[in-house]
Design a protein around this motif. Structure first.
Motif, PDB file in Angstrom:
ATOM      1  N   GLU A 171       0.989  -6.352  -2.436  1.00  0.00           N
ATOM      2  CA  GLU A 171      -0.394  -6.483  -2.464  1.00  0.00           C
ATOM      3  C   GLU A 171      -0.716  -5.920  -1.059  1.00  0.00           C
ATOM      4  N   LYS A 172       0.340  -6.246  -0.086  1.00  0.00           N
ATOM      5  CA  LYS A 172      -0.054  -5.871   1.352  1.00  0.00           C
ATOM      6  C   LYS A 172       0.133  -4.376   1.824  1.00  0.00           C
ATOM      7  N   VAL A 173       1.142  -3.434   0.994  1.00  0.00           N
ATOM      8  CA  VAL A 173       1.169  -2.362   1.261  1.00  0.00           C
ATOM      9  C   VAL A 173       0.238  -1.089   1.407  1.00  0.00           C
ATOM     10  N   LEU A 174       0.141  -0.485   2.444  1.00  0.00           N
ATOM     11  CA  LEU A 174      -0.830   0.518   2.535  1.00  0.00           C
ATOM     12  C   LEU A 174      -0.310   1.758   2.029  1.00  0.00           C
ATOM     13  N   ALA A 175      -1.033   2.711   1.563  1.00  0.00           N
ATOM     14  CA  ALA A 175      -0.667   3.933   1.256  1.00  0.00           C
ATOM     15  C   ALA A 175      -1.195   5.194   2.212  1.00  0.00           C
ATOM     16  N   ARG A 176      -0.295   6.134   1.936  1.00  0.00           N
ATOM     17  CA  ARG A 176      -0.608   7.403   2.793  1.00  0.00           C
ATOM     18  C   ARG A 176      -1.497   8.244   2.186  1.00  0.00           C
ATOM     19  N   ALA A 177      -2.622   7.402   1.760  1.00  0.00           N
ATOM     20  CA  ALA A 177      -3.541   8.187   0.976  1.00  0.00           C
ATOM     21  C   ALA A 177      -4.993   8.369   1.610  1.00  0.00           C
ATOM     22  N   TYR A 178      -5.933   9.333   1.298  1.00  0.00           N
ATOM     23  CA  TYR A 178      -7.042   9.479   1.794  1.00  0.00           C
ATOM     24  C   TYR A 178      -8.125  10.004   1.066  1.00  0.00           C
TER      25      TYR A 178
END
Ligand code: ASP
Length: 584
Positions: A467-474
């Motif tokens: 749940e803590k992982v961030l995505a390389r998304a925008y």
């Protein structure tokens, strides 16, 4: 009687010339022995005049003309008498005196008048869409759409992108929305699916080495329709190799700048500002904030963490949030109105809505008496309170507190007319969580899609703290609308397989659904990423249309029906037999 000019073209320079126009009768009126007709085509309207002295045959025929008849007229261009000049029309200085009339086709009385100002039910408009499309506003919308597509295409070609078509008949790989299925006749029991987006194909094109791809492409999603969604819609689809987030954000921002400059004359200042998902959520209550007005949400946990007021303190102790928005001036917010806001907050899922009114240096309102002087003082400086302010407070679970206040913020701004209609406020939302937990499915699902890469330094968290992982998304947002979204992808098989694992997609299932992509990742897939813009929504914003249906030539209703041709429709027994299908 082929036209020499179109109906938006003639002006004083054409005075005295004999010309031919073709078009539709827009308006017909008899002014004591003279017949005036507004003749319409896509380009505009020209006033034409029938005078029995000029040509009695044409005059007699013109008497029987009705709205929407299609005619050809030959005549002489004349200057209008000064009192009849219409400066609002491009042809308003002239009129055409007709000496020859040919009726190309009569029209039945149309079910509604072809006029932007006439109110017609949407059902009727959709049933007779070809008539609705004769209205100037809708024509303009579609013409603008065509310009947008040309600009998009020119932009990408000039930056060395290759336009490549991807299949409409593909393998069904539902993940997120439902697929539209197409039965195979050659292989009974097997189905194609219509693409929800060309995501896997554009990644394969990067593996193939095309480096930069774009396509303006139809996508299909068989979702339960929400308001203003269409089962088929158009994306500007983009993918690039050897890039990171900055490259995709940069080229997308420049495309947007070009479009807004060319279509509405608006200068988008670059670089476009950015907000992390968390900042956006904690300040505006959602991931597509409307920044045309202020009224930010402010978190008050710091102010109340030791409070004697149990309601606030216990929420804070349970990792909830006490958060607020300030409405200033508070005029017009009577008790009754605040009660209504409270009901609204409850209907949005909050346990309640507390409020304070700050006026004459004093606090009144539902919770004033429970708060200490010190708390009120800290509150006042934290919110930089001005005289005559209403402070709305939600104390609730993290998600509830922010999302409810975010919605109230929007609704209050709409009601108070705080939203500046002539502004475009852009923002990139970045640092999205990679995953979200689906209670229905009891597993994590991808927030964007399963091909999105986690941030490199967080891959190690995937197992323990997904749940803590961030995505390389925008995502790109304008005025509260998400107009584009994309990500950097997993270009290595091991990471992509790991993602499927985390999403509880078994090896077998991953192989069956996405084996072709997983295999391809093993043959030298370059790092790559991309984005897709929602063309319909973008054109809606550029034209100021109220619904995406107004920028789509032949849209479906919100229950996915085409009222004009009756799709979806039943098919014959023979067709079903050929496909070896039975309706149960
Ligand atoms: N294919 C994605 C979508 O349809 C966009 C992207 O990641 O490029 O939302």
């Amino acid at each position: 009687m082929k036209r020499t000019h179109h109906c938006g073209q003639l002006n004083l320079e054409h005075r005295g010339q004999e010309i031919v126009l073709n078009g539709w009768v827009n308006k017909w009126r008899d002014h004591g022995g003279l017949i005036f007709i507004d003749l319409r085509d896509r380009y505009g309207v020209t006033q034409i005049v029938f005078n029995p002295q000029v040509d009695s045959k044409a005059y007699e025929t013109a008497k029987a003309l009705r709205a929407e008849d299609v005619i050809a007229v030959k005549g002489i261009v004349k200057e209008r008498p000064s009192e009849a000049v219409n400066p609002k029309m491009s042809t308003g200085a002239i009129e055409l005196y007709v000496h020859e009339l040919e009726i190309l086709n009569k029209a039945k009385t149309t079910p509604f008048e072809i006029n932007d100002l006439v109110e017609v039910s949407e059902e009727l408009r959709l049933k007779y869409r070809y008539l609705d499309l004769r209205r100037q506003k809708l024509q303009q919308n579609l013409i603008t759409r065509s310009h947008v597509c040309k600009l998009v295409s020119d932009f990408f070609h000039s930056h060395d992108f290759v336009e490549i078509e991807t299949p409409f008949l593909m393998k069904s790989t539902p993940e997120g929305a439902r697929d539209f299925l197409v039965p195979s006749r050659n292989f009974p029991g097997r189905f194609y699916a219509l693409p929800q987006s060309p995501q896997t194909y554009k990644q394969l094109l990067m593996i193939a080495g095309f480096d930069k791809y774009f396509q303006i492409v139809k996508c299909f999603r068989d979702e339960d329709l929400r308001k203003d969604r269409q089962p088929e819609f158009t994306q500007i689809d983009v993918e690039m190799s050897f890039v990171d987030e900055e490259d995709v954000i940069d080229i997308s921002s420049r495309l947007i700048k070009q479009l807004f400059k060319n279509i509405v004359g608006f200068d988008v200042a670059l670089p476009i500002k950015r907000l992390s998902f968390q900042e956006a959520f904690e300040t505006y209550g959602n991931d597509k904030p409307d920044l045309r007005f202020e009224m930010p949400i402010v978190t008050l946990n710091e102010v109340f963490h030791d409070s004697d007021f149990n309601v606030f303190r216990s929420v804070i102790e349970n990792e909830g949030r006490v958060a607020s928005v300030v409405v200033q001036p508070a005029d017009g917010f009577s008790r009754k109105k605040i009660d209504k806001l409270t009901d609204r907050a409850k209907s949005l899922g909050a346990k309640g809505l507390a409020y304070l009114i700050y006026s004459g240096g004093e606090f009144k309102g539902s919770v004033a008496k429970f708060l200490s002087e010190n708390e009120l003082k800290t509150l006042s400086s934290k919110l930089a309170l001005r005289e005559n302010s209403l402070i709305l407070i939600v104390a609730d679970k993290y998600d509830v507190a922010y999302s409810v206040l975010g919605q109230l913020r929007l609704e209050i701004a709409q009601e108070l007319n705080l939203i500046k209609a002539d502004r475009y406020e852009f923002v990139w939302i970045v640092d999205f969580p990679l995953l979200e937990f689906s209670k229905e499915e009891n597993r994590y699902v991808a927030r964007h899609h399963p091909f999105t890469s986690p941030k490199a330094d967080q891959i190690s968290l995937l197992e323990e703290h997904p749940e803590k992982v961030l995505a390389r998304a925008y995502d790109l947002v304008v005025n509260g609308n998400e107009i584009a979204g994309g990500s950097i992808r997993n270009h290595r098989r091991d990471l992509q397989s790991k993602m499927f694992e985390i999403l509880k997609i078994s090896k077998k299932e991953a192989e069956a659904k996405f084996g072709f992509l997983l295999n391809a990742l093993e043959y030298g897939a370059p790092p790559h990423g991309g984005i897709a813009f929602g063309l319909d929504r973008l054109v809606m914003i550029l034209t100021g249309a109220e619904s995406i249906r107004d920028v789509i030539a032949f849209p479906k209703t919100s229950s996915a029906l085409s009222l004009m041709d009756g799709a979806p429709s039943e098919v014959s027994e023979e067709q079903l037999a050929e496909l070896k299908l039975k309706i149960g």
